[in-house]
Design a protein around this motif. Structure first.
Motif, PDB file in Angstrom:
ATOM      1  N   VAL A 284      67.116  29.759  40.982  1.00  0.00           N
ATOM      2  CA  VAL A 284      66.185  30.267  39.980  1.00  0.00           C
ATOM      3  C   VAL A 284      66.853  31.440  39.270  1.00  0.00           C
ATOM      4  CG1 VAL A 284      63.893  31.248  39.564  1.00  0.00           C
ATOM      5  CG2 VAL A 284      64.214  29.618  41.429  1.00  0.00           C
ATOM      6  N   ALA A 285      66.963  31.342  37.953  1.00  0.00           N
ATOM      7  CA  ALA A 285      67.460  32.469  37.167  1.00  0.00           C
ATOM      8  C   ALA A 285      66.296  33.439  36.982  1.00  0.00           C
ATOM      9  CB  ALA A 285      67.969  31.982  35.809  1.00  0.00           C
ATOM     10  N   VAL A 286      66.519  34.715  37.329  1.00  0.00           N
ATOM     11  CA  VAL A 286      65.451  35.709  37.227  1.00  0.00           C
ATOM     12  C   VAL A 286      65.919  36.894  36.395  1.00  0.00           C
ATOM     13  CG1 VAL A 286      64.346  35.069  39.407  1.00  0.00           C
ATOM     14  CG2 VAL A 286      66.105  36.816  39.406  1.00  0.00           C
ATOM     15  N   ASP A 287      64.951  37.524  35.740  1.00  0.00           N
ATOM     16  CA  ASP A 287      65.186  38.742  34.994  1.00  0.00           C
ATOM     17  C   ASP A 287      65.011  39.918  35.958  1.00  0.00           C
ATOM     18  OD1 ASP A 287      65.650  40.449  32.904  1.00  0.00           O
ATOM     19  OD2 ASP A 287      63.985  39.771  31.673  1.00  0.00           O
ATOM     20  N   GLU A 288      65.058  41.129  35.430  1.00  0.00           N
ATOM     21  CA  GLU A 288      64.858  42.305  36.281  1.00  0.00           C
ATOM     22  C   GLU A 288      63.517  42.221  36.991  1.00  0.00           C
ATOM     23  OE1 GLU A 288      65.118  45.376  33.336  1.00  0.00           O
ATOM     24  OE2 GLU A 288      67.172  45.809  33.915  1.00  0.00           O
ATOM     25  N   GLY A 289      63.460  42.795  38.186  1.00  0.00           N
ATOM     26  CA  GLY A 289      62.212  42.775  38.927  1.00  0.00           C
ATOM     27  C   GLY A 289      62.331  43.477  40.261  1.00  0.00           C
ATOM     28  N   VAL A 290      61.386  43.161  41.140  1.00  0.00           N
ATOM     29  CA  VAL A 290      61.308  43.797  42.454  1.00  0.00           C
ATOM     30  C   VAL A 290      61.090  42.716  43.505  1.00  0.00           C
ATOM     31  CG1 VAL A 290      59.982  45.402  43.875  1.00  0.00           C
ATOM     32  CG2 VAL A 290      60.323  45.889  41.472  1.00  0.00           C
TER      33      VAL A 290
ATOM     34  N   ARG B 176      60.137  39.612  35.253  1.00  0.00           N
ATOM     35  CA  ARG B 176      59.607  39.386  33.908  1.00  0.00           C
ATOM     36  C   ARG B 176      59.696  37.926  33.486  1.00  0.00           C
ATOM     37  NH1 ARG B 176      62.186  43.841  30.094  1.00  0.00           N
ATOM     38  NH2 ARG B 176      63.250  44.767  31.849  1.00  0.00           N
ATOM     39  N   ARG B 177      60.837  37.305  33.760  1.00  0.00           N
ATOM     40  CA  ARG B 177      61.057  35.912  33.360  1.00  0.00           C
ATOM     41  C   ARG B 177      61.808  35.176  34.460  1.00  0.00           C
ATOM     42  NH1 ARG B 177      63.824  37.229  27.693  1.00  0.00           N
ATOM     43  NH2 ARG B 177      64.562  38.941  28.962  1.00  0.00           N
ATOM     44  N   ALA B 178      61.603  33.860  34.525  1.00  0.00           N
ATOM     45  CA  ALA B 178      62.301  33.039  35.517  1.00  0.00           C
ATOM     46  C   ALA B 178      62.490  31.631  34.968  1.00  0.00           C
ATOM     47  CB  ALA B 178      61.513  32.987  36.820  1.00  0.00           C
ATOM     48  N   LEU B 179      63.618  31.030  35.325  1.00  0.00           N
ATOM     49  CA  LEU B 179      63.934  29.648  34.961  1.00  0.00           C
ATOM     50  C   LEU B 179      64.486  28.945  36.192  1.00  0.00           C
ATOM     51  CD1 LEU B 179      65.958  30.253  31.669  1.00  0.00           C
ATOM     52  CD2 LEU B 179      63.652  29.347  31.816  1.00  0.00           C
ATOM     53  N   ARG B 180      63.973  27.759  36.476  1.00  0.00           N
ATOM     54  CA  ARG B 180      64.476  26.982  37.611  1.00  0.00           C
ATOM     55  C   ARG B 180      65.440  25.936  37.086  1.00  0.00           C
ATOM     56  NH1 ARG B 180      60.127  25.143  41.666  1.00  0.00           N
ATOM     57  NH2 ARG B 180      59.261  26.637  40.283  1.00  0.00           N
ATOM     58  N   GLY B 181      66.480  25.663  37.853  1.00  0.00           N
ATOM     59  CA  GLY B 181      67.438  24.645  37.439  1.00  0.00           C
ATOM     60  C   GLY B 181      68.323  24.233  38.582  1.00  0.00           C
ATOM     61  N   SER B 182      68.983  23.108  38.404  1.00  0.00           N
ATOM     62  CA  SER B 182      69.876  22.616  39.441  1.00  0.00           C
ATOM     63  C   SER B 182      71.343  22.851  39.096  1.00  0.00           C
ATOM     64  CB  SER B 182      69.641  21.121  39.671  1.00  0.00           C
ATOM     65  OG  SER B 182      69.838  20.415  38.460  1.00  0.00           O
ATOM     66  N   ASP B 183      71.632  23.124  37.833  1.00  0.00           N
ATOM     67  CA  ASP B 183      73.004  23.348  37.380  1.00  0.00           C
ATOM     68  C   ASP B 183      73.277  24.847  37.306  1.00  0.00           C
ATOM     69  OD1 ASP B 183      75.532  23.116  36.324  1.00  0.00           O
ATOM     70  OD2 ASP B 183      74.834  22.612  34.303  1.00  0.00           O
TER      71      ASP B 183
END
Length: 129
Positions: free
Chosen positions: A60-66, A79-86
């Motif tokens: 999971v690609a994540v932005d800044e956070g805790v 703030r933002r997240a993207l799931r992916g296999s690549d």
């Protein structure tokens, strides 16, 4: 472990049976296993990796956070997240979307800085009189 990935407007993912988790901070990447002591970490934009028996490794690609681990619960608020296999595609998404502010956000920040400095100058002249 139970992982809950939170965004400002929704729950991105709720996963139970997490065997391990790897996250990125300013100090580098670190891993969490179920027996690790409770902790809190400030996350930087990057790739969060967790593993379950059913799904294997999930990226999971994540932005800044805790990240907060208490007992068997792991809460990640970003703030933002993207799931992916690549991984290459996710790394590119982090660089393009998360690390660089778009032009609109930069112009809004510049305008707000000008407004704030003008306001402070006016307040300072009131105190000088």
């Amino acid at each position: 472990m139970n992982l809950k990935l939170l965004l400002p407007f929704q729950i991105f993912a709720e996963v139970s049976g997490v065997r391990r988790l790897v996250a990125e901070t300013r100090g580098g990447a670190f891993g969490l296993l179920p027996q690790r002591l409770d902790c809190v970490a400030a996350l930087t934009p990057g790739i969060l990796i967790y593993e379950t028996a059913a799904d294997g490794e999930v990226f999971v690609a994540v932005d800044e956070g805790v990240l907060v681990k208490t007992g068997s619960q792991v809460l990640v608020s970003v703030r933002r997240a993207l799931r992916g296999s690549d991984l290459a595609q996710l790394r590119e998404a982090v660089q393009q979307e998360f690390l660089t502010l778009d032009e609109h956000a930069q112009s809004v920040r510049a305008v707000m800085a000008k407004l704030e400095s003008g306001f402070l100058r006016r307040v300072a002249t009131l105190y000088d009189q």
